[in-house]
Scaffold this motif. Structure first.
Motif, PDB file in Angstrom:
ATOM      1  N   GLY A 251      10.049  -8.808 -14.201  1.00 30.40           N
ATOM      2  CA  GLY A 251      10.763  -8.927 -15.114  1.00 30.40           C
ATOM      3  C   GLY A 251       9.589  -9.497 -16.365  1.00 30.40           C
ATOM      4  N   GLN A 252       8.317  -9.633 -15.222  1.00 33.21           N
ATOM      5  CA  GLN A 252       7.541 -10.303 -16.159  1.00 33.21           C
ATOM      6  C   GLN A 252       5.446  -9.815 -15.480  1.00 33.21           C
ATOM      7  N   ARG A 253       4.835 -10.633 -16.381  1.00 36.48           N
ATOM      8  CA  ARG A 253       3.255  -9.969 -15.668  1.00 36.48           C
ATOM      9  C   ARG A 253       3.800 -10.112 -14.425  1.00 36.48           C
ATOM     10  N   ALA A 254       3.052  -9.483 -13.786  1.00 38.68           N
ATOM     11  CA  ALA A 254       2.281  -9.431 -12.330  1.00 38.68           C
ATOM     12  C   ALA A 254       0.557  -9.396 -11.979  1.00 38.68           C
ATOM     13  N   ILE A 255       0.294 -10.849 -11.329  1.00 40.78           N
ATOM     14  CA  ILE A 255      -1.219  -9.956 -11.074  1.00 40.78           C
ATOM     15  C   ILE A 255      -1.421 -10.696  -9.492  1.00 40.78           C
ATOM     16  N   ILE A 256      -2.056  -9.541  -8.832  1.00 40.19           N
ATOM     17  CA  ILE A 256      -2.269  -9.649  -7.379  1.00 40.19           C
ATOM     18  C   ILE A 256      -3.939  -9.959  -7.436  1.00 40.19           C
ATOM     19  N   PRO A 257      -4.857 -10.771  -7.430  1.00 42.92           N
ATOM     20  CA  PRO A 257      -6.046 -11.459  -7.393  1.00 42.92           C
ATOM     21  C   PRO A 257      -6.635 -10.297  -6.359  1.00 42.92           C
ATOM     22  N   ASP A 258      -5.905 -10.204  -4.948  1.00 42.14           N
ATOM     23  CA  ASP A 258      -6.881  -9.076  -3.637  1.00 42.14           C
ATOM     24  C   ASP A 258      -5.428  -8.523  -3.164  1.00 42.14           C
ATOM     25  N   PHE A 259      -5.277  -7.280  -2.568  1.00 40.21           N
ATOM     26  CA  PHE A 259      -4.428  -6.262  -2.472  1.00 40.21           C
ATOM     27  C   PHE A 259      -5.090  -6.461  -0.901  1.00 40.21           C
ATOM     28  N   GLU A 260      -6.202  -6.809  -0.950  1.00 40.43           N
ATOM     29  CA  GLU A 260      -6.504  -6.454   1.168  1.00 40.43           C
ATOM     30  C   GLU A 260      -5.524  -8.088   0.964  1.00 40.43           C
ATOM     31  N   THR A 261      -5.055  -9.514   0.742  1.00 39.30           N
ATOM     32  CA  THR A 261      -4.381 -10.582   1.394  1.00 39.30           C
ATOM     33  C   THR A 261      -2.922 -10.752   0.681  1.00 39.30           C
ATOM     34  N   TRP A 262      -2.784  -9.214   0.169  1.00 41.03           N
ATOM     35  CA  TRP A 262      -0.805  -9.575   0.162  1.00 41.03           C
ATOM     36  C   TRP A 262      -0.352  -8.909   0.884  1.00 41.03           C
TER      37      TRP A 262
ATOM     38  N   ASP B 219      -0.147   2.704   0.213  1.00 41.95           N
ATOM     39  CA  ASP B 219      -0.385   2.368  -1.283  1.00 41.95           C
ATOM     40  C   ASP B 219      -1.712   1.580  -1.408  1.00 41.95           C
ATOM     41  N   LEU B 220      -1.843   0.921   0.076  1.00 40.62           N
ATOM     42  CA  LEU B 220      -2.652   0.238  -0.176  1.00 40.62           C
ATOM     43  C   LEU B 220      -3.672   0.913   0.318  1.00 40.62           C
ATOM     44  N   GLU B 221      -3.878   1.819   1.354  1.00 42.62           N
ATOM     45  CA  GLU B 221      -4.591   3.393   1.698  1.00 42.62           C
ATOM     46  C   GLU B 221      -5.449   4.041   0.661  1.00 42.62           C
ATOM     47  N   ALA B 222      -4.435   3.966  -1.029  1.00 39.84           N
ATOM     48  CA  ALA B 222      -4.952   4.335  -2.370  1.00 39.84           C
ATOM     49  C   ALA B 222      -5.441   3.464  -2.660  1.00 39.84           C
ATOM     50  N   PHE B 223      -5.280   2.490  -2.916  1.00 34.26           N
ATOM     51  CA  PHE B 223      -6.217   0.933  -3.495  1.00 34.26           C
ATOM     52  C   PHE B 223      -7.549   1.644  -2.959  1.00 34.26           C
ATOM     53  N   ARG B 224      -7.517   1.145  -1.297  1.00 33.91           N
ATOM     54  CA  ARG B 224      -8.589   1.845  -1.079  1.00 33.91           C
ATOM     55  C   ARG B 224      -9.258   2.774  -1.497  1.00 33.91           C
ATOM     56  N   ALA B 225      -9.069   3.663  -1.397  1.00 36.14           N
ATOM     57  CA  ALA B 225      -9.541   5.045  -1.642  1.00 36.14           C
ATOM     58  C   ALA B 225      -9.943   5.069  -3.018  1.00 36.14           C
ATOM     59  N   ALA B 226      -9.513   4.491  -3.685  1.00 34.18           N
ATOM     60  CA  ALA B 226      -9.982   4.185  -5.444  1.00 34.18           C
ATOM     61  C   ALA B 226     -11.248   3.106  -5.775  1.00 34.18           C
ATOM     62  N   GLY B 227     -10.844   2.604  -4.691  1.00 40.33           N
ATOM     63  CA  GLY B 227     -12.439   1.251  -4.708  1.00 40.33           C
ATOM     64  C   GLY B 227     -11.292   0.228  -6.237  1.00 40.33           C
ATOM     65  N   ILE B 228     -10.268   0.005  -5.566  1.00 42.47           N
ATOM     66  CA  ILE B 228      -9.707  -1.165  -6.499  1.00 42.47           C
ATOM     67  C   ILE B 228      -8.907  -2.438  -5.285  1.00 42.47           C
ATOM     68  N   ARG B 229      -9.127  -3.490  -5.737  1.00 41.22           N
ATOM     69  CA  ARG B 229      -8.730  -4.191  -5.117  1.00 41.22           C
ATOM     70  C   ARG B 229      -8.170  -6.064  -5.491  1.00 41.22           C
ATOM     71  N   SER B 230      -7.527  -5.562  -7.010  1.00 34.37           N
ATOM     72  CA  SER B 230      -7.344  -6.464  -7.304  1.00 34.37           C
ATOM     73  C   SER B 230      -6.468  -5.525  -8.730  1.00 34.37           C
ATOM     74  N   ALA B 231      -5.719  -5.892  -9.372  1.00 36.68           N
ATOM     75  CA  ALA B 231      -4.807  -6.115 -10.382  1.00 36.68           C
ATOM     76  C   ALA B 231      -3.802  -6.837 -11.058  1.00 36.68           C
ATOM     77  N   GLN B 232      -3.982  -6.646 -12.064  1.00 32.61           N
ATOM     78  CA  GLN B 232      -2.613  -7.084 -12.956  1.00 32.61           C
ATOM     79  C   GLN B 232      -1.848  -5.617 -13.829  1.00 32.61           C
ATOM     80  N   THR B 233      -0.537  -6.670 -14.084  1.00 29.77           N
ATOM     81  CA  THR B 233      -0.199  -5.502 -15.021  1.00 29.77           C
ATOM     82  C   THR B 233       0.609  -6.000 -15.682  1.00 29.77           C
ATOM     83  N   THR B 234       0.870  -6.262 -17.193  1.00 32.67           N
ATOM     84  CA  THR B 234       1.369  -6.454 -18.376  1.00 32.67           C
ATOM     85  C   THR B 234       2.747  -5.565 -18.697  1.00 32.67           C
ATOM     86  N   PRO B 235       4.166  -5.886 -18.491  1.00 31.94           N
ATOM     87  CA  PRO B 235       5.356  -5.710 -19.108  1.00 31.94           C
ATOM     88  C   PRO B 235       5.408  -4.992 -20.733  1.00 31.94           C
ATOM     89  N   LEU B 236       5.972  -4.149 -21.166  1.00 33.43           N
ATOM     90  CA  LEU B 236       5.681  -3.325 -22.542  1.00 33.43           C
ATOM     91  C   LEU B 236       6.750  -3.536 -23.302  1.00 33.43           C
TER      92      LEU B 236
END
Length: 225
Positions: A100-111, A119-136
């Motif tokens: 119910g609040q912002r989430a930050i994942i500094p490194d998917f490989e260490t989560w 999901d991890l395979e999809a992030f790897r295939a897309a070239g994504i290593r980290s992310a943040q999400t802010t609720p609207l």
């Protein structure tokens, strides 16, 4: 002028340019895209998404899921994979949904939670290593959707980035809230129009029946006379 003042001035200029771009655009899907572009610019990320939370019990069958509205930088395979995201998936957006609040994942490989998942395979295939999400959130606090940014390397967004992102998220939430209200009003008008049309047909049919009975009674009276 101090370095801090220079930074504040450039941030104000950036937010002003974003506001001008949004004001000058009327197509709502283009607006969604411009908001994602703004989030990507602010955070210096390589990817960005904006999602709508589908209401629980929605007749589409996607109730409770996050629908992709706009994106930047994602390859086609990733767009297809994340077109609808279930709350059971592993990502920063589903983590924000649970918290119910912002989430930050500094490194998917260490989560640890995402290890060994599609999901991890999809992030790897897309070239994504980290992310943040802010609720609207709507003005009364209702969750409407999410805005996310993703990086190709391990990353922890700065307080400055998150502060500016909150301002863009407010604009995005207001846009979503207005869009949802307009769609609900349109659906209501269509329902009312359908009811009026159905009622009009019923009245015309009833009038036809009255005319028919009157004509039959008149004919019967003439025959009896």
């Amino acid at each position: 002028m101090s370095p801090s003042s220079d930074g504040d001035a450039s941030d104000i200029d950036l937010l002003h340019s974003i506001s001008v771009a949004l004001i000058g655009e009327n197509d709502r899907f283009e607006l969604y895209g411009r908001i994602v572009e703004a989030a990507v610019t602010i955070t210096g990320s390589q990817f960005g998404t904006m999602q709508l939370l589908c209401p629980a019990g929605d007749p589409s069958g996607h109730g409770g899921q996050l629908q992709l509205l706009a994106h930047r930088g994602l390859p086609p395979e990733a767009v297809g994979f994340w077109q609808w995201v279930s709350p059971a998936a592993y990502s920063s957006c589903t983590l924000a949904l649970k918290l119910g609040q912002r989430a930050i994942i500094p490194d998917f490989e260490t989560w640890d939670a995402i290890a060994g998942t599609p999901d991890l395979e999809a992030f790897r295939a897309a070239g994504i290593r980290s992310a943040q999400t802010t609720p609207l959130l709507s003005r009364n606090g209702k969750l409407l959707g999410m805005i996310s940014t993703h990086w190709g390397k391990p990353h922890q967004p700065s307080e400055r980035d998150l502060r500016l992102l909150d301002i863009v998220a407010r604009q995005a939430a207001d846009l979503l809230e207005r869009t949802i209200a307009e769609e609900q009003l349109r659906d209501l008008n269509e329902t009312l129009e359908a009811r009026v049309e159905a009622r009009s047909r019923e009245l015309i049919a009833a009038e036809d029946q009255v005319r028919l009975r009157t004509a039959e009674q008149y004919s019967a009276t003439l025959a009896a006379g």
